[in-house]
Design an enzyme around this catalytic site. Sequence first.
Site: not given
Length: 443
Positions: A253, A280
């Site tokens: 993430d 991310h």
Amino acid sequence: MSILRCHLKVIIAGMLAVLVSAFSVTALAHDSPDLPEPVLPAHICARLVPRQVYSSGDDTQRLQSAIDNCPQGEALQLLAGRFSSGPLTMKSGVTLWISHGALLAANTDPRIYDENGHCGTLDHKGNGCRPFILFKNTDGGGIVGEGVIDGQGGKLMKGEDESWWQLARRAQTEGAAQNVPRLIEIDDGSNIIFHGITLRNSPGFHVTLKNARGATFWGVRIDTPANARNTDGIDPISSQNILIAHSFIRTGDDNVAIKAGAGGPTRHVLLVDNHFYWGHGMSIGSETVGGVSNIRVRGLTLDGTTSGLRIKSDISRGGIVSDIRYEDVCMRGNRRPLDFDTRYDVHASGSNIPVYRDISLSHIAGETGQLVLRGYDAAHTLHFALDGVYFSNAARWLIESAQLLIGPGGVSPVPPGEASLQRSSAPADCAKNWIPFPVTDAP
């Protein structure tokens, strides 16, 4: 135009003062040309060796007892080998020193992390587990050493037929929230130091800071697969005076996500000379309702992150994000190298409109992908200053409700509706900055 869909203004002269501002020394003492590297504790209260033969196969009791009995200002050292433990609570001023060759593995039994009977299950809140290591109301201490803390997120939960990560993926498909433990959580802590440690395979977020006042991450490695859902690297939330330096992060993430919820603002965060791989990206948000300000990011590589530099929020959780500086950033292999969006969840409802202003990017280099600058509406526009921002000609701008100030270094490709500028500087040479992720050996 009656509705400001894409308002671009070019100002050539006088931009350097806007694009480069000094980070207040009084706000964050770490901000200096020569950042001081943390030093290892001078005194060790106890040294533990792994057990070779024992009945329970668990070191929780002796580790917690050693932490509780360690005097403030000293360190508990784990020597080479494997330790297995359930949840641990740190003590003010005590440092956990995990030596080279030592591995501290988190127990996979959901019951020992349980807060409300839901740990290891799905519900609609996702707050049913305590973290593996907790700093609560502590001052000083931290975690250091060249060893490894492994959350074992990919291992089957004890007594279950799925892993923590599989539970998180199932939650996504079923529209629920997973109850999984975070690896490390700092609640109302201050002056915490992480140095040299490798954190890997967390069931959830790796490090969360809530209402922290002073924390340093230096030479930290976070290493978790790209498909391990919701495994953020480092998340400062409603915190201040945070330094992340010379660290390496790849995860499933956000590599780093700076957030501010109802607990208050996040401010005075400095990131220097870090390397991000899959993940991310370098994110702010999505919770910004408490306000995020005075953030400095310099000397960063983003090698294969989906987004690069990112601010994300929406009307359900938006607030003011201001005084943000990005400098000397190299990117490659990113779908959205620039991703500044006020509509993170297009289905969100509420009245907390995100506002991004006083944000500058200087000496930024990347490849192709989408370059997103999307404000909320004509009354809530983005305010960005760009100087020496270069991507390939294949990169494409998506700009809505934004006001841009372009400095003498220019921008490439040229934003839509603007004439080409004679740039005064060449794109950054990123070739020397790409380095492989430094994998740590562990038993």
